[in-house]
Design a protein around this motif. Structure first.
Motif: not given
Length: 199
Positions: A106, A122, A168, A177
């Motif tokens: 990530f 994000m 996402a 996530l």
């Protein structure tokens, strides 16, 4: 971008009832785990603590710094972290210390998505996650200005610089996530231990 990592660990942990940085998570503390996972992607790591906060033992390579002023929120920690980075580091992935399910992939993906922007953050269901974001060193003067004017919300910073809001759907490395799953209460803590396969 030459990137480091910043871990903010100066929160009061009021809802958890004990220091989240010192909370056991398997054979290490939660802060030690987050530093280890983040350090597998970026170096160096800066840990930003409150003025009198006790931290667990961290690797010698970790730079420990302190908030300049207390109780000023994440922008204060962000200022301290960016200022502590070596001059050759252009930016950093910034996280809190209470995300023990952080997925290293990530972080790498967020760094890639920052290209051409000052910040990549994000955003899920219209809610930005300022502690799951990449901040370039170029944001530091804006942070200093906002702090000087007591404009402490990260949203003010996002509006002031080139900010990319990541959805996402763009994150293929961590589709569930898990990286965004921060632990605020004892009720959050136990399931996270189980999901990580530790005790």
């Amino acid at each position: 971008m030459t990137a480091g990592g910043i871990v903010l660990c100066g929160g009061k942990s009021t809802r958890m009832g004990r220091s989240k940085a010192l909370l056991p998570f398997g054979p290490e503390t939660m802060l030690q785990r987050v530093v280890r996972l983040l350090g597998s992607v970026v170096q160096p790591i800066v840990a930003v603590a409150a003025v009198d906060q006790v931290l667990p033992t961290l690797p010698a390579s970790v730079i420990v710094t302190r908030d300049e002023r207390e109780e000023r929120g994440p922008l204060e920690g962000l200022r301290a972290g960016l200022k502590a980075l070596p001059p050759e580091i252009e930016g950093a992935y910034v996280t809190s210390c209470d995300v023990p399910l952080l997925v290293p992939g990530f972080v790498g993906q967020m760094l890639d998505l920052t290209e051409g922007f000052d910040i990549a953050v994000m955003e899920v269901d219209g809610f930005a996650h300022p502690l799951s974001a990449v901040y370039c060193r170029t944001t530091l003067p804006y942070i200093e200005d906002l702090l000087a004017r007591d404009r402490l919300r990260p949203a003010f910073l996002f509006d002031a610089v080139r900010t990319r809001r990541i959805t996402a759907a763009e994150i293929t490395s961590d589709p569930d996530l898990r990286t965004l799953r921060n632990l605020n209460t004892p009720e959050d803590y136990q399931p996270a231990l189980a999901d990580a396969g530790v005790s």
